[in-house]
Design a protein around this motif. Structure first.
Motif, PDB file in Angstrom:
ATOM      1  N   HIS A  34       0.294  -1.464  -0.047  1.00 51.94           N
ATOM      2  CA  HIS A  34       0.449   0.470  -0.339  1.00 51.94           C
ATOM      3  C   HIS A  34       1.027   1.468  -0.387  1.00 51.94           C
ATOM      4  CE1 HIS A  34      -3.510   2.193   0.206  1.00 51.94           C
ATOM      5  NE2 HIS A  34      -2.649   3.585   1.915  1.00 51.94           N
ATOM      6  N   HIS A  35       0.279   2.153  -0.802  1.00 45.86           N
ATOM      7  CA  HIS A  35       1.046   2.669  -1.415  1.00 45.86           C
ATOM      8  C   HIS A  35       0.284   4.366  -1.127  1.00 45.86           C
ATOM      9  CE1 HIS A  35       3.669   6.430  -2.414  1.00 45.86           C
ATOM     10  NE2 HIS A  35       4.737   5.940  -1.854  1.00 45.86           N
ATOM     11  N   GLY A  36       0.462   5.544   0.108  1.00 46.55           N
ATOM     12  CA  GLY A  36      -0.550   6.811  -0.639  1.00 46.55           C
ATOM     13  C   GLY A  36      -0.658   7.072   1.007  1.00 46.55           C
ATOM     14  N   TYR A  37      -2.142   6.603   1.512  1.00 45.56           N
ATOM     15  CA  TYR A  37      -2.193   7.414   2.923  1.00 45.56           C
ATOM     16  C   TYR A  37      -2.480   6.344   3.855  1.00 45.56           C
ATOM     17  CZ  TYR A  37      -1.985  12.291   0.981  1.00 45.56           C
ATOM     18  OH  TYR A  37      -2.212  13.004  -0.012  1.00 45.56           O
ATOM     19  N   SER A  38      -2.543   6.070   4.911  1.00 39.95           N
ATOM     20  CA  SER A  38      -3.177   5.789   5.805  1.00 39.95           C
ATOM     21  C   SER A  38      -4.435   5.851   6.051  1.00 39.95           C
ATOM     22  CB  SER A  38      -3.070   6.514   7.374  1.00 39.95           C
ATOM     23  OG  SER A  38      -3.733   5.324   8.410  1.00 39.95           O
ATOM     24  N   LEU A  39      -5.142   4.113   6.076  1.00 37.47           N
ATOM     25  CA  LEU A  39      -6.909   3.900   6.421  1.00 37.47           C
ATOM     26  C   LEU A  39      -7.297   4.116   7.847  1.00 37.47           C
ATOM     27  CD1 LEU A  39      -6.812   1.069   3.831  1.00 37.47           C
ATOM     28  CD2 LEU A  39      -7.404   3.466   3.117  1.00 37.47           C
ATOM     29  N   GLU A  40      -6.760   4.240   8.658  1.00 39.19           N
ATOM     30  CA  GLU A  40      -7.231   3.755   9.988  1.00 39.19           C
ATOM     31  C   GLU A  40      -7.793   5.207  11.013  1.00 39.19           C
ATOM     32  OE1 GLU A  40      -7.077   1.386  10.337  1.00 39.19           O
ATOM     33  OE2 GLU A  40      -5.527   0.695   8.700  1.00 39.19           O
ATOM     34  N   GLY A  41      -8.777   5.585  10.874  1.00 38.40           N
ATOM     35  CA  GLY A  41      -9.448   6.408  11.542  1.00 38.40           C
ATOM     36  C   GLY A  41      -8.985   7.855  11.316  1.00 38.40           C
ATOM     37  N   GLN A  42      -8.797   8.628  12.537  1.00 39.79           N
ATOM     38  CA  GLN A  42      -7.432  10.179  12.614  1.00 39.79           C
ATOM     39  C   GLN A  42      -6.559  10.182  12.316  1.00 39.79           C
ATOM     40  OE1 GLN A  42      -8.423  10.512  16.956  1.00 39.79           O
ATOM     41  NE2 GLN A  42      -6.504  11.874  16.621  1.00 39.79           N
ATOM     42  N   PHE A  43      -5.515   9.112  11.234  1.00 37.55           N
ATOM     43  CA  PHE A  43      -4.768   9.188  11.170  1.00 37.55           C
ATOM     44  C   PHE A  43      -4.978   9.196   9.794  1.00 37.55           C
ATOM     45  CE2 PHE A  43      -4.513   6.696  14.930  1.00 37.55           C
ATOM     46  CZ  PHE A  43      -3.091   7.093  15.858  1.00 37.55           C
ATOM     47  N   ALA A  44      -6.038   8.955   8.803  1.00 33.09           N
ATOM     48  CA  ALA A  44      -6.373   9.152   7.884  1.00 33.09           C
ATOM     49  C   ALA A  44      -6.051  10.133   6.643  1.00 33.09           C
ATOM     50  CB  ALA A  44      -7.991   8.518   7.288  1.00 33.09           C
ATOM     51  N   LYS A  45      -5.373  10.855   7.369  1.00 29.23           N
ATOM     52  CA  LYS A  45      -5.496  12.443   6.550  1.00 29.23           C
ATOM     53  C   LYS A  45      -3.037  11.858   6.239  1.00 29.23           C
ATOM     54  CE  LYS A  45      -8.807  14.841   7.032  1.00 29.23           C
ATOM     55  NZ  LYS A  45      -9.558  15.982   7.479  1.00 29.23           N
ATOM     56  N   GLU A  46      -2.868  10.705   6.669  1.00 29.63           N
ATOM     57  CA  GLU A  46      -1.016  11.012   6.549  1.00 29.63           C
ATOM     58  C   GLU A  46      -0.579  10.136   5.815  1.00 29.63           C
ATOM     59  OE1 GLU A  46      -0.215  10.440  10.787  1.00 29.63           O
ATOM     60  OE2 GLU A  46      -1.850  11.512  11.454  1.00 29.63           O
ATOM     61  N   ARG A  47       0.299  10.399   5.417  1.00 29.37           N
ATOM     62  CA  ARG A  47       0.574   9.395   4.234  1.00 29.37           C
ATOM     63  C   ARG A  47       1.872   8.581   4.994  1.00 29.37           C
ATOM     64  NH1 ARG A  47       1.726  10.749  -1.090  1.00 29.37           N
ATOM     65  NH2 ARG A  47       0.916  12.866  -1.394  1.00 29.37           N
ATOM     66  N   THR A  48       1.799   7.119   3.895  1.00 29.02           N
ATOM     67  CA  THR A  48       2.414   6.086   4.601  1.00 29.02           C
ATOM     68  C   THR A  48       2.620   5.137   3.238  1.00 29.02           C
ATOM     69  OG1 THR A  48       2.319   4.491   6.163  1.00 29.02           O
ATOM     70  CG2 THR A  48       0.590   5.037   5.653  1.00 29.02           C
ATOM     71  N   HIS A  49       3.396   4.101   3.611  1.00 25.14           N
ATOM     72  CA  HIS A  49       3.720   3.441   2.321  1.00 25.14           C
ATOM     73  C   HIS A  49       3.895   1.801   3.540  1.00 25.14           C
ATOM     74  CE1 HIS A  49       7.995   3.356   2.414  1.00 25.14           C
ATOM     75  NE2 HIS A  49       7.303   4.180   2.682  1.00 25.14           N
ATOM     76  N   TYR A  50       2.898   0.770   3.402  1.00 28.55           N
ATOM     77  CA  TYR A  50       3.835  -0.328   3.404  1.00 28.55           C
ATOM     78  C   TYR A  50       3.499  -1.878   2.899  1.00 28.55           C
ATOM     79  CZ  TYR A  50      -1.359  -0.605   4.545  1.00 28.55           C
ATOM     80  OH  TYR A  50      -2.459  -0.882   4.878  1.00 28.55           O
ATOM     81  N   PHE A  51       4.196  -2.839   3.978  1.00 27.58           N
ATOM     82  CA  PHE A  51       3.892  -4.480   2.866  1.00 27.58           C
ATOM     83  C   PHE A  51       2.922  -5.096   3.977  1.00 27.58           C
ATOM     84  CE2 PHE A  51       8.168  -2.557   1.063  1.00 27.58           C
ATOM     85  CZ  PHE A  51       7.770  -3.163  -0.420  1.00 27.58           C
ATOM     86  N   GLU A  52       2.094  -6.044   3.933  1.00 24.31           N
ATOM     87  CA  GLU A  52       1.169  -6.447   3.921  1.00 24.31           C
ATOM     88  C   GLU A  52       1.423  -7.696   4.114  1.00 24.31           C
ATOM     89  OE1 GLU A  52      -2.522  -5.366   3.578  1.00 24.31           O
ATOM     90  OE2 GLU A  52      -2.237  -5.682   1.407  1.00 24.31           O
ATOM     91  N   PHE A  53       0.862  -9.080   4.491  1.00 20.45           N
ATOM     92  CA  PHE A  53       0.706 -10.647   4.253  1.00 20.45           C
ATOM     93  C   PHE A  53       0.121 -10.928   5.156  1.00 20.45           C
ATOM     94  CE2 PHE A  53       5.361  -9.297   4.809  1.00 20.45           C
ATOM     95  CZ  PHE A  53       5.797  -9.729   3.742  1.00 20.45           C
ATOM     96  N   ASN A  54      -1.564 -11.644   4.443  1.00 20.17           N
ATOM     97  CA  ASN A  54      -2.551 -11.850   4.861  1.00 20.17           C
ATOM     98  C   ASN A  54      -2.955 -13.033   4.606  1.00 20.17           C
ATOM     99  OD1 ASN A  54      -1.935  -8.705   4.983  1.00 20.17           O
ATOM    100  ND2 ASN A  54      -5.025  -8.881   5.398  1.00 20.17           N
ATOM    101  N   PHE A  55      -3.865 -13.616   5.438  1.00 26.50           N
ATOM    102  CA  PHE A  55      -4.880 -14.504   5.842  1.00 26.50           C
ATOM    103  C   PHE A  55      -6.321 -14.027   5.311  1.00 26.50           C
ATOM    104  CE2 PHE A  55      -7.944 -17.675   7.263  1.00 26.50           C
ATOM    105  CZ  PHE A  55      -7.952 -18.901   6.710  1.00 26.50           C
ATOM    106  N   ASN A  56      -7.215 -14.462   4.127  1.00 23.25           N
ATOM    107  CA  ASN A  56      -8.906 -14.286   4.399  1.00 23.25           C
ATOM    108  C   ASN A  56      -9.319 -14.518   3.952  1.00 23.25           C
ATOM    109  OD1 ASN A  56     -10.670 -12.515   2.155  1.00 23.25           O
ATOM    110  ND2 ASN A  56      -9.972 -10.893   3.071  1.00 23.25           N
ATOM    111  N   TYR A  57     -10.566 -15.090   4.558  1.00 24.94           N
ATOM    112  CA  TYR A  57     -11.883 -15.570   4.289  1.00 24.94           C
ATOM    113  C   TYR A  57     -13.982 -14.475   4.224  1.00 24.94           C
ATOM    114  CZ  TYR A  57     -16.054 -19.380   5.055  1.00 24.94           C
ATOM    115  OH  TYR A  57     -16.817 -20.237   4.930  1.00 24.94           O
ATOM    116  N   GLY A  58     -13.732 -15.038   2.941  1.00 27.53           N
ATOM    117  CA  GLY A  58     -15.224 -14.089   2.548  1.00 27.53           C
ATOM    118  C   GLY A  58     -15.371 -14.021   1.126  1.00 27.53           C
ATOM    119  N   PHE A  59     -16.456 -14.069   0.632  1.00 30.97           N
ATOM    120  CA  PHE A  59     -17.004 -13.904  -0.805  1.00 30.97           C
ATOM    121  C   PHE A  59     -15.742 -13.231  -2.222  1.00 30.97           C
ATOM    122  CE2 PHE A  59     -21.427 -14.192   0.991  1.00 30.97           C
ATOM    123  CZ  PHE A  59     -22.100 -15.475   0.170  1.00 30.97           C
TER     124      PHE A  59
END
Length: 415
Positions: free
Chosen positions: A390-415
């Protein structure tokens, strides 16, 4: 005399043992098999050589189906379709082991999944859509016309009209993951989500011969800093939790699907974060918004989508300018059927970008690649393992207007 007496006694003893042995043998022969006396020492038979047996999907089919008449085989295939695609009252017709499918859903992806499922049934020679049946086949046509049609379905559970967006960070699914390099929330963080779509009612064959559905969608997203600084309380730090609820109205026909959604989302700082950062002023990043998404399934492997939206209301402590735009694509490839486990798997690439008026229309992108596995080809609930960036802005609450970037490793279940 003494020697003669001893000899006589020995002869009597031998005769006694002989008579007793014969009686025991005779009694043993008369015993039932479960009560017979088994010798203590008996030569064991040579062990037979073990042979490995490989099962195929055809082995799971009743033996009488392979030689059954067309009406019997039709009932068997109809039962399979009803069991796995109960939300669509698909009609199965069989003639000379050729299968015609009627009342297929207008969603091309779901219809193709049903056709692929029926083709894999052992004994099926070919599969046709009923609209392609020659008019001269009056018997088959009349049989179809007399079949009942269902106008709608309460609480459909097996399929979705508008498939979720894999690269959407706020996709309402169940997930657990690890992030690395996020300088806003924490360099080492763990995130999880709980979310799902709860369909209420689906209308079939309406508004231009498509399917229409209304439901409720809800979810939460929490993120934990595994190495917080400072760390007055010790342990991990719950930084933020977002709460989300929506009412989606979805429509699908052929290769197109649409979603009109009104939703609420709000962010809440964690207790541990507030303890470790007593100087931080808690804001109320709460919004109500509406958006309209359009998705096009170009091929069975490639999908494009776009959805503009507007923030109708935001809290004065954390205001947002109204307009935003999100768009992306998904590509699936190297699909494989695992007949032994009755599963289907494929690799995928997914990308999504967003531009927000509040953030000067700057680009914000999420990129994911991984593998997904499900019961049915292309549809249904899936398990996914993926890596992302992810490269751009944070997605978390009141941090959503701050720039950030990170790698992620995920397990997901759903449609």
């Amino acid at each position: 005399m003494r020697s003669v007496g001893s000899l006589s006694l020995a002869c009597l003893l031998c005769m006694g043992f002989s008579v007793h042995g014969s009686a025991v043998a005779e009694e043993t022969e008369n015993l039932s098999p479960s009560r017979k006396i088994v010798p203590l020492f008996e030569e064991k038979a040579e062990p037979k050589e073990e042979v490995a047996v490989v099962l195929t999907r055809g082995d799971a089919m009743p033996t009488d189906v392979s030689v059954a008449t067309d009406p019997y085989f039709e009932g068997y295939v109809q039962a399979l379709v009803d069991m796995h695609y109960s939300e669509y009252r698909v009609v199965v017709l069989v003639k000379n082991r050729k299968v015609w499918l009627a009342n297929l859903p207008k969603n091309r992806l779901i219809a193709n999944s049903i056709v692929s499922f029926v083709k894999d049934v052992p004994g099926v020679k070919d599969v046709y859509i009923l609209d392609g049946v020659p008019l001269k086949d009056e018997e088959l046509r009349e049989k179809y016309v007399k079949r009942p049609q269902v106008p709608g379905i309460w609480f459909p559970q097996m399929t979705e009209l508008f498939l979720p967006l894999i690269a959407d960070p706020r996709n309402a699914t169940y997930s657990l993951g690890y992030r690395s390099g996020d300088h806003v929330i924490g360099v080492k963080t763990v995130n999880f989500s709980l979310g799902d779509d709860f369909p209420i009612y689906r209308w079939l064959d309406v508004l231009g011969h498509g399917d229409l559905q209304i439901g409720i969608e809800a979810g939460i997203w929490s993120v934990f800093n595994m190495d917080p600084h400072p760390n007055y309380g010790g342990g991990t730090e719950l930084v933020n939790t977002d709460f989300y609820v929506a009412i989606p109205i979805t429509y699908a026909r052929d290769k197109w699907s649409f979603r009109l959604r009104g939703y609420h989302i709000s962010g809440h700082l964690g207790d541990e974060y507030m303890v470790n950062h007593p100087h931080v002023v808690r804001l109320n990043p709460s919004i109500e918004a509406i958006d309209f998404a359009a998705s096009y399934q170009a091929t069975e492997a490639v999908r494009f989508y776009v959805f503009p939206g507007a923030y109708v209301h935001s809290d004065p402590t954390f205001p947002w300018q109204p307009m935003y735009l999100q768009y992306g694509t998904e590509v699936r490839f190297l699909g494989q059927k695992f007949y032994y486990y009755r599963l289907y798997g494929n690799f995928f690439l997914a990308m999504q970008w967003r531009n927000l008026q509040q953030l000067d229309w700057n680009f914000d992108g999420t990129y994911r690649a991984g593998y997904e596995i499900s019961k049915f080809q292309g549809i249904g609930r899936k398990m996914r393992l993926y890596i992302g960036y992810h490269h751009g802005y944070s997605l978390e609450g009141q941090f959503a207007k701050e720039r950030t970037h990170y790698f992620e490793f995920n397990f997901n279940y759903g449609f």
